[in-house]
Design a protein around this motif. Structure first.
Motif, PDB file in Angstrom:
ATOM      1  N   PHE A  79       6.347   0.351   0.540  1.00 15.10           N
ATOM      2  CA  PHE A  79       6.019  -0.948   0.415  1.00 15.10           C
ATOM      3  C   PHE A  79       5.360  -1.148  -0.379  1.00 15.10           C
ATOM      4  O   PHE A  79       4.094  -1.223  -0.211  1.00 15.10           O
ATOM      5  CB  PHE A  79       6.627  -1.582   2.386  1.00 15.10           C
ATOM      6  CG  PHE A  79       7.105  -1.291   3.336  1.00 15.10           C
ATOM      7  CD1 PHE A  79       7.942  -2.546   3.107  1.00 15.10           C
ATOM      8  CD2 PHE A  79       7.155  -0.400   4.175  1.00 15.10           C
ATOM      9  CE1 PHE A  79       8.926  -1.430   3.815  1.00 15.10           C
ATOM     10  CE2 PHE A  79       7.883  -0.143   4.929  1.00 15.10           C
ATOM     11  CZ  PHE A  79       8.892  -0.614   5.259  1.00 15.10           C
ATOM     12  N   VAL A  80       6.041  -2.384  -1.265  1.00 16.83           N
ATOM     13  CA  VAL A  80       4.474  -2.611  -2.899  1.00 16.83           C
ATOM     14  C   VAL A  80       4.778  -4.201  -2.416  1.00 16.83           C
ATOM     15  O   VAL A  80       5.573  -4.536  -2.327  1.00 16.83           O
ATOM     16  CB  VAL A  80       5.537  -2.465  -4.596  1.00 16.83           C
ATOM     17  CG1 VAL A  80       4.458  -2.900  -5.398  1.00 16.83           C
ATOM     18  CG2 VAL A  80       5.977  -0.206  -3.543  1.00 16.83           C
ATOM     19  N   TYR A  81       3.573  -4.666  -2.582  1.00 11.96           N
ATOM     20  CA  TYR A  81       2.884  -5.879  -2.550  1.00 11.96           C
ATOM     21  C   TYR A  81       2.625  -5.925  -3.940  1.00 11.96           C
ATOM     22  O   TYR A  81       2.650  -7.859  -3.990  1.00 11.96           O
ATOM     23  CB  TYR A  81       2.403  -6.250  -1.335  1.00 11.96           C
ATOM     24  CG  TYR A  81       2.597  -5.878   0.454  1.00 11.96           C
ATOM     25  CD1 TYR A  81       3.722  -6.133   0.452  1.00 11.96           C
ATOM     26  CD2 TYR A  81       1.942  -4.667   0.370  1.00 11.96           C
ATOM     27  CE1 TYR A  81       4.109  -5.346   2.416  1.00 11.96           C
ATOM     28  CE2 TYR A  81       2.235  -3.600   1.947  1.00 11.96           C
ATOM     29  CZ  TYR A  81       3.414  -4.296   2.807  1.00 11.96           C
ATOM     30  OH  TYR A  81       3.871  -4.301   3.534  1.00 11.96           O
ATOM     31  N   SER A  82       1.930  -5.669  -4.398  1.00 15.69           N
ATOM     32  CA  SER A  82       1.895  -5.474  -5.970  1.00 15.69           C
ATOM     33  C   SER A  82       1.368  -4.222  -6.737  1.00 15.69           C
ATOM     34  O   SER A  82       1.024  -3.682  -6.193  1.00 15.69           O
ATOM     35  CB  SER A  82      -0.589  -6.702  -5.937  1.00 15.69           C
ATOM     36  OG  SER A  82      -0.023  -7.150  -7.611  1.00 15.69           O
ATOM     37  N   ASP A  83       1.507  -5.022  -8.133  1.00  8.78           N
ATOM     38  CA  ASP A  83       2.224  -3.380  -7.994  1.00  8.78           C
ATOM     39  C   ASP A  83       0.677  -3.634 -10.049  1.00  8.78           C
ATOM     40  O   ASP A  83       0.248  -2.401 -11.124  1.00  8.78           O
ATOM     41  CB  ASP A  83       3.350  -3.086  -9.715  1.00  8.78           C
ATOM     42  CG  ASP A  83       3.736  -4.514  -9.976  1.00  8.78           C
ATOM     43  OD1 ASP A  83       3.432  -5.260 -10.442  1.00  8.78           O
ATOM     44  OD2 ASP A  83       4.905  -2.928 -10.766  1.00  8.78           O
ATOM     45  N   ASP A  84       0.129  -4.848  -9.821  1.00 10.25           N
ATOM     46  CA  ASP A  84      -0.857  -5.087 -10.918  1.00 10.25           C
ATOM     47  C   ASP A  84      -2.589  -3.800 -10.771  1.00 10.25           C
ATOM     48  O   ASP A  84      -2.057  -3.281  -9.321  1.00 10.25           O
ATOM     49  CB  ASP A  84      -1.488  -6.381  -9.929  1.00 10.25           C
ATOM     50  CG  ASP A  84      -1.475  -6.971 -11.935  1.00 10.25           C
ATOM     51  OD1 ASP A  84      -2.025  -6.787 -12.445  1.00 10.25           O
ATOM     52  OD2 ASP A  84      -1.652  -8.264 -12.018  1.00 10.25           O
ATOM     53  N   VAL A  85      -3.823  -3.738 -10.819  1.00  7.87           N
ATOM     54  CA  VAL A  85      -4.887  -3.563 -10.375  1.00  7.87           C
ATOM     55  C   VAL A  85      -4.990  -4.349  -9.112  1.00  7.87           C
ATOM     56  O   VAL A  85      -5.572  -5.587 -10.330  1.00  7.87           O
ATOM     57  CB  VAL A  85      -5.357  -3.604 -11.970  1.00  7.87           C
ATOM     58  CG1 VAL A  85      -6.382  -2.568 -11.340  1.00  7.87           C
ATOM     59  CG2 VAL A  85      -4.400  -2.382 -12.392  1.00  7.87           C
ATOM     60  N   PRO A  86      -5.616  -4.432  -7.902  1.00  8.39           N
ATOM     61  CA  PRO A  86      -5.054  -3.103  -7.487  1.00  8.39           C
ATOM     62  C   PRO A  86      -4.148  -2.684  -6.949  1.00  8.39           C
ATOM     63  O   PRO A  86      -3.489  -4.240  -6.644  1.00  8.39           O
ATOM     64  CB  PRO A  86      -6.049  -2.483  -6.531  1.00  8.39           C
ATOM     65  CG  PRO A  86      -6.549  -3.985  -5.896  1.00  8.39           C
ATOM     66  CD  PRO A  86      -6.929  -4.573  -7.831  1.00  8.39           C
ATOM     67  N   LEU A  87      -2.848  -2.316  -7.341  1.00 11.61           N
ATOM     68  CA  LEU A  87      -2.118  -1.667  -6.685  1.00 11.61           C
ATOM     69  C   LEU A  87      -2.121  -1.771  -4.876  1.00 11.61           C
ATOM     70  O   LEU A  87      -3.131  -1.498  -3.935  1.00 11.61           O
ATOM     71  CB  LEU A  87      -1.812  -0.201  -7.227  1.00 11.61           C
ATOM     72  CG  LEU A  87      -0.265   0.386  -6.199  1.00 11.61           C
ATOM     73  CD1 LEU A  87       0.751  -0.405  -7.245  1.00 11.61           C
ATOM     74  CD2 LEU A  87       0.201   1.648  -6.218  1.00 11.61           C
ATOM     75  N   LEU A  88      -1.075  -2.642  -4.623  1.00 10.82           N
ATOM     76  CA  LEU A  88      -1.755  -3.278  -2.838  1.00 10.82           C
ATOM     77  C   LEU A  88       0.158  -2.210  -2.232  1.00 10.82           C
ATOM     78  O   LEU A  88       1.159  -2.573  -2.873  1.00 10.82           O
ATOM     79  CB  LEU A  88      -1.542  -4.600  -2.980  1.00 10.82           C
ATOM     80  CG  LEU A  88      -2.634  -5.333  -3.522  1.00 10.82           C
ATOM     81  CD1 LEU A  88      -2.537  -6.797  -2.559  1.00 10.82           C
ATOM     82  CD2 LEU A  88      -3.889  -4.940  -3.090  1.00 10.82           C
ATOM     83  N   GLY A  89      -0.099  -1.490  -1.933  1.00  9.32           N
ATOM     84  CA  GLY A  89       1.213  -1.256  -0.614  1.00  9.32           C
ATOM     85  C   GLY A  89       1.039  -0.533   0.242  1.00  9.32           C
ATOM     86  O   GLY A  89      -0.205  -0.046   1.317  1.00  9.32           O
ATOM     87  N   ASP A  90       2.021  -0.775   1.139  1.00 10.49           N
ATOM     88  CA  ASP A  90       2.309   0.383   2.264  1.00 10.49           C
ATOM     89  C   ASP A  90       2.898   1.383   2.627  1.00 10.49           C
ATOM     90  O   ASP A  90       3.758   1.240   2.351  1.00 10.49           O
ATOM     91  CB  ASP A  90       2.140  -0.347   4.157  1.00 10.49           C
ATOM     92  CG  ASP A  90       1.215  -1.723   4.183  1.00 10.49           C
ATOM     93  OD1 ASP A  90       0.392  -1.812   3.701  1.00 10.49           O
ATOM     94  OD2 ASP A  90       2.324  -2.208   4.951  1.00 10.49           O
ATOM     95  N   ILE A  91       2.938   2.789   3.012  1.00  6.99           N
ATOM     96  CA  ILE A  91       3.758   4.234   3.321  1.00  6.99           C
ATOM     97  C   ILE A  91       3.835   4.270   4.775  1.00  6.99           C
ATOM     98  O   ILE A  91       2.498   3.832   5.075  1.00  6.99           O
ATOM     99  CB  ILE A  91       2.621   4.993   2.201  1.00  6.99           C
ATOM    100  CG1 ILE A  91       2.902   4.872   0.518  1.00  6.99           C
ATOM    101  CG2 ILE A  91       3.765   6.244   2.401  1.00  6.99           C
ATOM    102  CD1 ILE A  91       2.186   5.745   0.334  1.00  6.99           C
TER     103      ILE A  91
END
Length: 159
Positions: A79-91
């Protein structure tokens, strides 16, 4: 961007990882937090904040049904919440599915967790395997990262 350039970025980028590992199941036969950190860091090409959640079959099925419309659990969901910096997500890693796959494919369980963690981190960064061309790029990166970590190529069938 060429595959060679991608591979070089993985080995030379300055990476900062804020990682949370959640165990929603018994930790028996599941690698520890430090291994998950090692694997995620190896696959990153930018700073990131990631939650890795290890779940059981029921939670895996609910998540896969809700977000992918599939009636069974899968090994990894990203699950990608932001592909900006910093990258935010769950696996999300489904422990029973991963265990079953490792047994069926005669793979070392820790190596399989390493591969699926790397796979999830690459998905967070925008890689996918929908088209054959994209799959070649993603699988090549996975193989390069996993073998650098001294695990066998996850796409070679073990005898």
């Amino acid at each position: 961007m060429s595959l060679i350039k991608n591979l070089n970025e993985f080995s030379s980028c300055g990476k900062t990882l804020k990682l949370t590992v959640q165990f929603a199941v018994d930790k028996t036969n599941i690698p520890g937090r430090q291994l998950f950190r090692k694997w995620a860091t190896a696959a990153l090409n930018k700073p990131a904040e990631i939650v890795i959640r290890i779940v059981g079959m029921q939670e895996g099925e609910v998540l896969n049904r809700k977000f992918r419309g599939k009636d069974s659990a899968t090994n990894v969901l990203t699950f990608v919440y932001s592909d900006d910096v910093p990258l935010l997500g769950d696996i999300v890693l489904c422990a029973p599915v991963i265990f079953r796959e490792a047994e069926q494919q005669s793979k070392d369980l820790v190596a399989h967790y390493a591969h699926l963690t790397v796979h999830g981190v690459l998905h967070l960064q925008g890689y996918d395997h929908i088209s054959d061309k994209d799959a070649v790029v993603m699988e090549s990166l996975e193989t390069k990262i996993i073998t650098r970590l001294n695990y066998p190529d996850p796409y070679v069938i073990q005898q």
